[in-house]
Design a protein around this motif. Structure first.
Motif, mmCIF file in Angstrom:
data_model
loop_
_atom_site.group_PDB
_atom_site.id
_atom_site.type_symbol
_atom_site.label_atom_id
_atom_site.label_comp_id
_atom_site.label_asym_id
_atom_site.label_seq_id
_atom_site.Cartn_x
_atom_site.Cartn_y
_atom_site.Cartn_z
ATOM 1 N N CYS A 52 0.812 -1.222 0.000
ATOM 2 C CA CYS A 52 0.000 0.000 0.000
ATOM 3 C C CYS A 52 0.843 1.269 0.000
ATOM 4 O O CYS A 52 0.299 2.369 0.017
ATOM 5 N N GLY A 53 2.171 1.112 -0.004
ATOM 6 C CA GLY A 53 3.052 2.272 0.043
ATOM 7 C C GLY A 53 3.305 2.735 1.472
ATOM 8 O O GLY A 53 2.561 2.392 2.400
ATOM 9 N N ASP A 54 4.360 3.526 1.649
ATOM 10 C CA ASP A 54 4.726 4.055 2.971
ATOM 11 C C ASP A 54 4.897 2.952 4.009
ATOM 12 O O ASP A 54 4.504 3.093 5.174
ATOM 13 N N ASN A 55 5.480 1.822 3.580
ATOM 14 C CA ASN A 55 5.740 0.684 4.479
ATOM 15 C C ASN A 55 4.471 0.130 5.123
ATOM 16 O O ASN A 55 4.486 -0.315 6.271
ATOM 17 N N ARG A 56 3.389 0.130 4.345
ATOM 18 C CA ARG A 56 2.145 -0.467 4.813
ATOM 19 C C ARG A 56 1.731 -1.554 3.828
ATOM 20 O O ARG A 56 1.861 -1.390 2.614
ATOM 21 N N MET A 76 -0.696 -4.161 7.902
ATOM 22 C CA MET A 76 0.525 -4.126 8.691
ATOM 23 C C MET A 76 1.260 -2.825 8.419
ATOM 24 O O MET A 76 1.418 -2.432 7.256
ATOM 25 N N ALA A 77 1.710 -2.189 9.484
ATOM 26 C CA ALA A 77 2.584 -1.027 9.369
ATOM 27 C C ALA A 77 3.985 -1.485 9.753
ATOM 28 O O ALA A 77 4.205 -1.932 10.881
ATOM 29 N N VAL A 78 4.916 -1.387 8.821
ATOM 30 C CA VAL A 78 6.268 -1.902 9.015
ATOM 31 C C VAL A 78 7.215 -0.742 9.303
ATOM 32 O O VAL A 78 7.287 0.215 8.529
ATOM 33 N N GLU A 79 7.928 -0.841 10.410
ATOM 34 C CA GLU A 79 8.866 0.208 10.810
ATOM 35 C C GLU A 79 10.290 -0.361 10.820
ATOM 36 O O GLU A 79 10.659 -1.098 11.742
#
Length: 203
Positions: A52-56, A76-79
């Protein structure tokens, strides 16, 4: 060697550690490819994986380590972290997964921590059957994959097969492919044995 624990009512996290032959920097880069790391989990069936872009990322599939298997549809939000990666889940009992990498002699030490602290203790107790049971087996398969990757990734056909065919396979398809491979090798061995007996007896 893999060391791990499954959360009980008094805990809110599960963790597992294992060693790999990859150096720290290479292992961190590997872990930050979250889709690849999750696909190696032998109990996780992928149906959809969308960047989804922006590490999502949006994931749809199921966890077959639970009985009955749990249907999953979440974001998922990936950091990325200096020592690994941190994953936040939009839904489910498990709130985060953290993968940390430490440098050790002849490789790296990887620790995976799955946190269930997003809900209160009473709700965790009521939903204990939703605790992900795949963690230790996932770590074992990751360790084995990384050992093989270190040993064989210099072979372009093998590397292509693992990335393009094996990784996208469902766990059941991998098991079937593995069995067919061994059956085929056994058949070749029997043929060679028959040829050897023929030449020994008739020549």
């Amino acid at each position: 060697m893999v060391d791990g624990a499954v959360p009980i009512a008094a805990e809110d996290a599960a963790w597992v550690s294992f060693k790999t032959p990859l150096g720290k920097a290479e292992m961190i880069a590997f872990c930050q490819d979250v889709g690849r790391v999750l696909r190696i989990n032998p109990y996780l069936e992928f149906r959809k994986w969308v960047d989804c872009g922006d590490n999502r990322y949006r994931f749809k599939g199921r966890n077959i380590s639970l009985q009955p298997p749990a249907e999953l549809e979440l974001e998922m939000a990936v950091e990325p972290q200096p020592d690994g990666v941190f994953i936040r889940y939009s839904d489910g009992l498990k709130s985060t997964t953290q993968i940390k990498v430490e440098e050790v002699p002849e490789g790296s030490l990887v620790t995976i921590v799955e946190d269930y602290g997003g809900v209160d203790e009473s709700e965790r107790e009521a939903r204990i059957d939703e605790v992900d049971r795949s963690l230790v087996k996932w770590a074992e398969d990751l360790q084995l994959y990384l050992i093989r990757w270190q040993r064989w990734s210099w072979l372009t056909p093998w590397r292509w097969y693992m990335r393009r065919i094996w990784e996208p396979m469902k766990p059941a398809a991998r098991r079937i492919t593995y069995m067919l491979l061994w059956i085929s090798l056994a058949e070749v061995a029997l043929i060679l044995l028959g040829v050897g007996i023929y030449f020994a007896e008739y020549r």
